[in-house]
Design a protein around this motif. Sequence first.
Motif, PDB file in Angstrom:
ATOM      1  N   GLY A 101       0.856  -1.192   0.000  1.00 20.91           N
ATOM      2  CA  GLY A 101       0.000   0.000   0.000  1.00 20.91           C
ATOM      3  C   GLY A 101       0.885   1.231   0.000  1.00 20.91           C
ATOM      4  N   THR A 102       0.298   2.381   0.301  1.00 23.34           N
ATOM      5  CA  THR A 102       1.100   3.605   0.291  1.00 23.34           C
ATOM      6  C   THR A 102       1.816   3.773   1.641  1.00 23.34           C
ATOM      7  N   ILE A 103       2.798   4.666   1.649  1.00 22.13           N
ATOM      8  CA  ILE A 103       3.497   4.953   2.911  1.00 22.13           C
ATOM      9  C   ILE A 103       2.498   5.554   3.906  1.00 22.13           C
ATOM     10  N   MET A 104       1.594   6.387   3.384  1.00 20.80           N
ATOM     11  CA  MET A 104       0.579   7.014   4.237  1.00 20.80           C
ATOM     12  C   MET A 104      -0.243   5.915   4.946  1.00 20.80           C
ATOM     13  N   ASP A 105      -0.695   4.914   4.161  1.00 23.57           N
ATOM     14  CA  ASP A 105      -1.499   3.826   4.762  1.00 23.57           C
ATOM     15  C   ASP A 105      -0.694   3.063   5.802  1.00 23.57           C
TER      16      ASP A 105
END
Length: 592
Positions: free
Chosen positions: A439-443
């Motif tokens: 997933g994304t770094i944010m997630d």
Amino acid sequence: MARNTFDQDETLEQGFSMYHVKRLYDYMRPYNKPIFFCMFLMVISSILGLLGPYIIKVALDDYIPNKNIAGLTGATVLFILSLIGISWIMQNRIKTMGRVGQDILIDMRHDLFVNLQRLPFTYYDTRPHGKILVRVVNYINSLSDLLSNGFVNLVADIFSIILTMVFMFVLDARLAWVSLIGVPILMAFMYPLKALQRKAHQKLSTKQSNMNAYVSESINGMRVTQAFAHEEESMRVNEHVCEEYSNAWLGAVKLNFLVWPIMDNVATLTVALVYGSAVFIFVDNITVGLLVAFVAYVWRFWGPITNLGNFYNTIINAMANLERIFELMDEEPTVQDAPGATELPQINGLVEFEDVKFAYEDDEMILKGVSFTAKPGERVAIVGPTGSGKTTIINLISRFYNINDGRILIDGHDISQVTLKSLRGQMGIMMQDSFIFSGTIMDNIRYGNLDATDEEVIAAAKVVKAHDFIMSFEQGYETVVNERGDRLSVGQRQLISFARALLANPKILILDEATSSIDSQTEVLLQQGLDELLKGRTSFVIAHRLSTIKNSDKIIYIQDGKILEMGTHDELIAEGGGYCHLYTTQYELLKA
Ligand SMILES: Nc1ncnc2c1ncn2[C@@H]1O[C@H](COP(=O)(O)OP(=O)(O)OP(=O)(O)O)[C@@H](O)[C@H]1O
């Protein structure tokens, strides 16, 4: 719990029983309506199918000799309509039961996954993950045919057999009795085959599990294999497990393939007996039409019996897998809420270990009576040689394992008597292995607190000094990373996990080797931010780099599962014991 490896066959703790069939039926029950509707359709289809030979008999014996064109046309139309009806029913059955079968599989997968989430570390510690995967994916898939076609066809086939027998007895009871001679002959062959097939399919599912486990382990360890140039050795092992699987498959299929020829030969024998008895014994009372129709019914009688043979193969295979699916579904979590467990109220962060004894495996005590107190807001460092029990201590604070003896208290509450959710929900844990989800770094950072806003995620990243490197990626926080975090260095993964742990805003923060792969310059910056952030939280820090824990309020020195020293850095240095020795060795090394 016994350990298992990829090349070790798993034994079933509990064999197949009617309980498994009942459990399977429980999954089918919510879909009774479409299932019964399809069974009803199949019964109609059987009736339509059985009309065919009777129409031919009437045509041969009555309409053709009497040149009854109207009757013959009517019979032809009826015959064609019955074929259209059968094909419509087939189409609808395939569509409906395909959907129902998939829905049941979704329900089973859901229940398996729910239990996987509940199972404790011990479960995952003691078996290859490929063996768990094979149950959730392959074994469940193998039920598809049984659920989509098997049960509906079973009912239709049984009905068809009974109805065909009725037609046969109505047409000619003597020939009907002759055609039943094949049934006991078939039983005599099938009975001993059953036990062999069951064993063969159990072996097959075990070998499939082993093969999966090895492939999964090889993929995880591919870098090490390539680094040591052990590809050939790896291939040799793979060939061995594949060969074992294919031998097991051949063994099972060989037995399955025996079923069909046995049935076919018995059916042919029965037809021969019918012809023989018609020609030599009952010759006077038999017309050509009757004999043609009767033989057609004999084939129709044996057709569903052959289908039952195939169903039998399917069910034997499915049951071997079902046993393992239900075994996993029924696996009781050894770490779970005690009866009457209460919610742990909002904590201040007082942690007490009272003479805690713990063993991963029964025979080897890892913690041999550990006692300490961490006051709210205190920064506690746990140090000691490799394998001394540091990670074990912090795993116990979150109750990832049950202790063998003693007590662990948080704010005076025995953690074995509070709910796991309320306990773990108040901790921020950064484990040694900084796992990154796809997933994304944010997630990935938000995993620490799913309700956190983007701004809160970014703030946490800034505190742990991860913001700059994240922003250096073209897509910043939206950069997609995968399961192994391959786009990220080990240090970057650690910083992301760090931010994740902080985002949980916990009263107790656990950092296991949180900064071991972070460069000293970043670490100094990080420490400054941390000092501020750790205020008001009880923290447990494990670090081999002792410079990072010098300022801790309390340092616990552990060796061989026992606390040997406890105090501040200065106190322990003054004591001149194990910690002092460890610290001076590191200091000397750095100076050298
Ligand atoms: N899951 C496990 N199952 C069985 N034994 C284990 C398990 N995890 C750790 N051990 C054993 O427990 C002992 C303590 O391990 P632990 O991970 O707590 O050590 P540590 O002090 O954190 O070591 P390190 O500094 O290398 O991280 C070791 O002897 C190890 O072999």
